[in-house]
Design a protein around this motif. Structure first.
Motif, PDB file in Angstrom:
ATOM      1  N   MET A   1      42.012  28.703  44.079  1.00 25.45           N
ATOM      2  CA  MET A   1      40.660  29.324  44.553  1.00 25.45           C
ATOM      3  C   MET A   1      40.674  29.782  45.502  1.00 25.45           C
ATOM      4  O   MET A   1      39.759  31.093  45.799  1.00 25.45           O
ATOM      5  CB  MET A   1      39.460  28.013  44.276  1.00 25.45           C
ATOM      6  CG  MET A   1      38.323  28.249  44.729  1.00 25.45           C
ATOM      7  SD  MET A   1      36.936  28.094  43.481  1.00 25.45           S
ATOM      8  CE  MET A   1      35.800  28.031  44.394  1.00 25.45           C
ATOM      9  N   LEU A   2      40.914  29.437  46.859  1.00 30.06           N
ATOM     10  CA  LEU A   2      40.928  30.075  47.937  1.00 30.06           C
ATOM     11  C   LEU A   2      41.542  31.343  48.178  1.00 30.06           C
ATOM     12  O   LEU A   2      41.217  32.458  48.764  1.00 30.06           O
ATOM     13  CB  LEU A   2      41.581  29.075  49.156  1.00 30.06           C
ATOM     14  CG  LEU A   2      41.739  29.437  50.553  1.00 30.06           C
ATOM     15  CD1 LEU A   2      40.381  29.666  50.971  1.00 30.06           C
ATOM     16  CD2 LEU A   2      42.266  28.691  51.482  1.00 30.06           C
ATOM     17  N   LYS A   3      42.503  31.563  47.189  1.00 33.99           N
ATOM     18  CA  LYS A   3      43.285  33.042  47.141  1.00 33.99           C
ATOM     19  C   LYS A   3      42.581  33.852  46.880  1.00 33.99           C
ATOM     20  O   LYS A   3      42.435  34.911  47.148  1.00 33.99           O
ATOM     21  CB  LYS A   3      44.407  32.949  46.241  1.00 33.99           C
ATOM     22  CG  LYS A   3      45.120  33.996  46.073  1.00 33.99           C
ATOM     23  CD  LYS A   3      46.413  33.806  45.419  1.00 33.99           C
ATOM     24  CE  LYS A   3      47.049  35.438  44.982  1.00 33.99           C
ATOM     25  NZ  LYS A   3      47.890  35.203  43.820  1.00 33.99           N
ATOM     26  N   ASN A   4      41.559  33.508  45.674  1.00 38.79           N
ATOM     27  CA  ASN A   4      40.623  34.526  44.961  1.00 38.79           C
ATOM     28  C   ASN A   4      39.565  34.753  45.899  1.00 38.79           C
ATOM     29  O   ASN A   4      39.043  35.809  46.044  1.00 38.79           O
ATOM     30  CB  ASN A   4      40.059  33.855  43.531  1.00 38.79           C
ATOM     31  CG  ASN A   4      41.072  33.306  42.639  1.00 38.79           C
ATOM     32  OD1 ASN A   4      42.324  34.147  42.654  1.00 38.79           O
ATOM     33  ND2 ASN A   4      40.893  32.874  41.712  1.00 38.79           N
ATOM     34  N   LEU A   5      39.081  33.786  46.713  1.00 37.49           N
ATOM     35  CA  LEU A   5      37.911  33.992  47.570  1.00 37.49           C
ATOM     36  C   LEU A   5      38.312  35.082  48.705  1.00 37.49           C
ATOM     37  O   LEU A   5      37.852  35.860  48.970  1.00 37.49           O
ATOM     38  CB  LEU A   5      37.497  32.898  48.409  1.00 37.49           C
ATOM     39  CG  LEU A   5      36.618  31.645  47.277  1.00 37.49           C
ATOM     40  CD1 LEU A   5      36.410  30.336  47.964  1.00 37.49           C
ATOM     41  CD2 LEU A   5      35.579  32.502  46.637  1.00 37.49           C
ATOM     42  N   VAL A   6      39.453  34.971  49.168  1.00 36.76           N
ATOM     43  CA  VAL A   6      40.132  35.862  49.939  1.00 36.76           C
ATOM     44  C   VAL A   6      40.182  37.176  49.741  1.00 36.76           C
ATOM     45  O   VAL A   6      39.970  38.124  50.192  1.00 36.76           O
ATOM     46  CB  VAL A   6      41.746  35.325  50.607  1.00 36.76           C
ATOM     47  CG1 VAL A   6      42.084  36.268  51.481  1.00 36.76           C
ATOM     48  CG2 VAL A   6      41.218  33.993  51.380  1.00 36.76           C
TER      49      VAL A   6
END
Length: 122
Positions: A1-6
Motif C-alpha cells: 500500500m505504501l508503495k502505491n501511495l508513493v
C-alpha cells in the motif's frame, strides 16, 4: 500500500507541475477573451492519456497504474477547475463561451478517451 501511495504522490506532483506549465504557456500563446483554453487543452489531453493508460494497464496488473492513472492523470486534470471556470463565465454573462466550453469539454473529452483506448489497442 505504501508503495502505491508513493507512486500516486510522484505521479500527482508531475501531473500538477505539467498542468501549471501548460496553463502558464497557453496564456502566452493563446490570446482569448475569457475562454479557458488552457483547461480545455489539459482536460482533452488528460482524457486521451487516461484512455491510453487504462487500455495499457487493463492488460497487465502493474503498480505503475497508480503512478500514471491515479497519480499523473489525477494531478494533471481537474474538473473542479472546469466547474469553477463555468461559474465565472456564467457570472460574467459569457453564455456563448459557457455553453461552448461545456459542450467541447464533455463531447471532445469523451471522444478523446475513446481515441486513447483505440490508439492503445492498435
Amino acid at each position: 500500500m505504501l508503495k502505491n501511495l508513493v507512486l500516486i504522490f510522484i505521479g500527482g506532483g508531475i501531473g500538477s507541475i505539467l498542468r501549471y506549465l501548460i496553463s502558464f504557456f497557453s496564456l502566452k500563446f493563446f490570446k482569448t477573451s475569457g475562454f479557458p483554453i488552457a483547461t480545455l487543452i489539459i482536460n482533452l489531453v488528460g482524457c486521451f492519456l487516461i484512455g491510453l493508460f487504462s487500455a495499457y494497464f487493463i492488460k497487465q496488473d502493474s503498480a505503475l497504474k497508480f503512478l500514471f492513472i491515479t497519480g499523473f492523470c489525477g494531478g494533471f486534470t481537474t474538473f473542479s477547475t472546469f466547474s469553477a471556470e463555468n461559474v465565472t463565465l456564467y457570472q460574467n454573462g459569457n453564455y456563448v463561451s459557457l455553453i461552448s466550453y461545456i459542450l467541447l469539454s464533455i463531447i471532445l473529452g469523451f471522444f478523446a478517451v475513446l481515441m486513447g483506448l483505440s490508439f492503445a489497442k492498435n
